[in-house]
Design a protein around this motif. Structure first.
Motif, PDB file in Angstrom:
ATOM      1  N   ILE A  99      26.024  56.857  94.952  1.00  0.00           N
ATOM      2  CA  ILE A  99      26.186  55.850  93.909  1.00  0.00           C
ATOM      3  C   ILE A  99      26.635  54.557  94.562  1.00  0.00           C
ATOM      4  N   PRO A 100      25.948  53.462  94.327  1.00  0.00           N
ATOM      5  CA  PRO A 100      26.319  52.203  94.969  1.00  0.00           C
ATOM      6  C   PRO A 100      27.763  51.824  94.683  1.00  0.00           C
ATOM      7  N   THR A 101      28.441  51.330  95.678  1.00  0.00           N
ATOM      8  CA  THR A 101      29.822  50.889  95.520  1.00  0.00           C
ATOM      9  C   THR A 101      29.978  49.490  96.063  1.00  0.00           C
ATOM     10  N   VAL A 102      30.978  48.833  95.584  1.00  0.00           N
ATOM     11  CA  VAL A 102      31.402  47.594  96.205  1.00  0.00           C
ATOM     12  C   VAL A 102      32.791  47.868  96.711  1.00  0.00           C
ATOM     13  N   ASP A 103      32.917  48.108  97.989  1.00  0.00           N
ATOM     14  CA  ASP A 103      34.198  48.494  98.554  1.00  0.00           C
ATOM     15  C   ASP A 103      34.952  47.263  99.040  1.00  0.00           C
ATOM     16  N   ASP A 104      36.240  47.303  98.854  1.00  0.00           N
ATOM     17  CA  ASP A 104      37.048  46.186  99.282  1.00  0.00           C
ATOM     18  C   ASP A 104      38.155  46.689 100.183  1.00  0.00           C
ATOM     19  N   ASP A 105      37.874  46.779 101.474  1.00  0.00           N
ATOM     20  CA  ASP A 105      38.958  47.019 102.404  1.00  0.00           C
ATOM     21  C   ASP A 105      39.528  45.641 102.706  1.00  0.00           C
ATOM     22  N   ARG A 106      40.523  45.259 101.922  1.00  0.00           N
ATOM     23  CA  ARG A 106      41.010  43.885 101.937  1.00  0.00           C
ATOM     24  C   ARG A 106      41.532  43.477 103.306  1.00  0.00           C
ATOM     25  N   ALA A 107      42.226  44.403 103.965  1.00  0.00           N
ATOM     26  CA  ALA A 107      42.782  44.072 105.279  1.00  0.00           C
ATOM     27  C   ALA A 107      41.670  43.719 106.259  1.00  0.00           C
ATOM     28  N   ASP A 108      40.572  44.476 106.225  1.00  0.00           N
ATOM     29  CA  ASP A 108      39.449  44.179 107.119  1.00  0.00           C
ATOM     30  C   ASP A 108      38.814  42.839 106.774  1.00  0.00           C
TER      31      ASP A 108
END
Length: 408
Positions: A99-108
């Motif tokens: 399932i498509p996601t919009v991931d937010d690894d904010r630190a990266d």
């Protein structure tokens, strides 16, 4: 009664062989999947298979001469059942991951744009800056802001601040001088005096009230423009909505995609945390209309797909979310979401510039001062010079180079 020692010994030998060889194979497989980073669902399924199948294998093979046929049959069915469950779990996990996601690894994300960082994505001025702060001025000018605007003010810092190596401060100290805590915290830090300038969208009504309660007021200097955008899963056939339809979705009057030209699926409208920059932009768009109360899991903490604190925002086929154009298309890239045209106009830099896109947001350099006192830029020459430089051709050039739209 004569003890069948030979059969017993044979069973023990077989049990030991199964444990050593089959158990060793399972142990190797478990370690291999763990060390090579297989998905968690695959590792859990393998652990379950190992825990259940090893004793079943020992019983089946060691007791093959003693067990009645019915018991053997049930052992076989049980083994197949466990295998089917493990495969089904893996299939479900693979489906979830697909399932498509919009991931937010904010630190990266922040590391990618940090000022003076090696291979930073923050843009550089093509000529020497007309303004250069000395180390002491840089130490005394603290910045903070929205995650979406970090690339902009990181570029400002690269142009105007001395590098950590030449500025009399360490990279860690530079991080404390130039922070990115998000819109909510940035506004709070303006009030407690730990931030001089915050780069953000306009404050929410609650943030204005918090300032008034603290005897403070915000002073907003417009520095650029951006599009407030809505997006759906790329498999959703809907490609555009009207502003009225957006308002209908977020008041709860429109609840099914077929009402706006899509499939017969309920609409799942995600929202952001209260007082975040994009949630405040949504409230301004609603223009006093009541927002539908989201389910707990449908209100997410940070931006990026409307992103994290719920960890990652999963765009199911019936979902709709909102963000700012640059953040959704550049900082968090995903080919699995599609920005919607509004009133027939796509959100692009050109349609922001000519104001044909219906929802554009101004972003600001914000300072705070006690009510009745002059703003910080009238009392601090460094702040005044910095804000003037941002509004100069060089500052506006960096806004354009980053990917936003300058004021003129």
């Amino acid at each position: 009664m004569k003890v069948p020692w030979k059969k017993l010994l044979s069973a023990l030998v077989m049990a030991a062989a199964v444990v050593i060889f089959y158990g060793g194979l399972l142990l190797f497989a478990v370690l291999f999947t763990s060390l090579t980073g297989w998905p968690p669902y695959a590792q859990y399924a393998l652990w379950a298979w190992a825990v259940v199948s090893l004793p079943l294998a020992v019983i089946a093979l060691a007791g093959r001469r003693w067990l009645p046929r019915r018991a053997k049959r049930w052992l076989g069915f049980g083994t197949l059942g466990v295998l089917a469950l493990c495969l089904a779990w893996c299939g479900f996990g693979a489906w979830r991951d697909s399932i498509p996601t919009v991931d937010d690894d904010r630190a990266d994300l922040l590391r990618e744009y940090e000022p003076f960082g090696e291979d930073t994505k923050a843009v550089w001025l093509e000529e020497p800056s007309a303004l250069r702060l000395d180390p002491q001025e840089a130490r005394n000018l603290t910045l903070n802001g929205a995650t979406a605007l970090y690339p902009v003010y990181s570029a400002f810092v690269q142009a105007v601040y001395p590098n950590a190596g030449e500025g009399g401060y360490t990279p860690r100290e530079l991080y404390e001088i130039v922070r990115c805590d998000g819109t909510i915290t940035a506004y709070e830090r303006l009030l407690d005096g730990t931030t001089d300038i915050a780069f953000a969208a306009a404050p929410s009504q609650a943030q204005l009230e918090a300032a008034a309660e603290a005897g403070m007021e915000y002073h907003l200097t417009p520095i650029g423009r951006e599009a407030f955008v809505f997006f759906v899963n790329s498999r959703n056939p809907v490609t555009e909505l009207t502003v009225d339809e957006i308002q209908g979705i977020y008041t709860g009057e429109i609840t099914n995609w077929r009402e706006v030209g899509g499939e017969d699926q309920s609409i799942r409208p995600f929202q952001r945390a209260e007082d975040s920059g994009s949630q405040s932009a949504l409230e301004r768009l609603m223009d006093g209309l009541p927002l539908v109360e989201p389910e707990l899991e449908d209100r997410v903490g940070t931006m990026g797909g409307i992103i994290q604190e719920v960890a990652s925002y999963r765009n199911y086929r019936n979902a709709i979310g909102f963000s700012f154009r640059f953040y959704a298309t550049e900082m968090v890239e995903s080919g699995d979401i599609r920005l919607l045209a509004l009133d027939g106009v796509e959100p692009t830099r050109e349609t922001i510039r000519d104001e044909s896109y219906p929802i554009t947001e101004t972003f600001y350099a914000v300072t705070a001062a006690p009510v009745g006192e002059p703003p910080l830029q009238e009392r601090d020459s460094t702040v005044a010079a910095f804000l003037d430089w941002i509004l100069s051709d060089q500052g506006q050039q960096l806004i354009e180079q980053t990917g936003y739209v300058a004021l003129e």
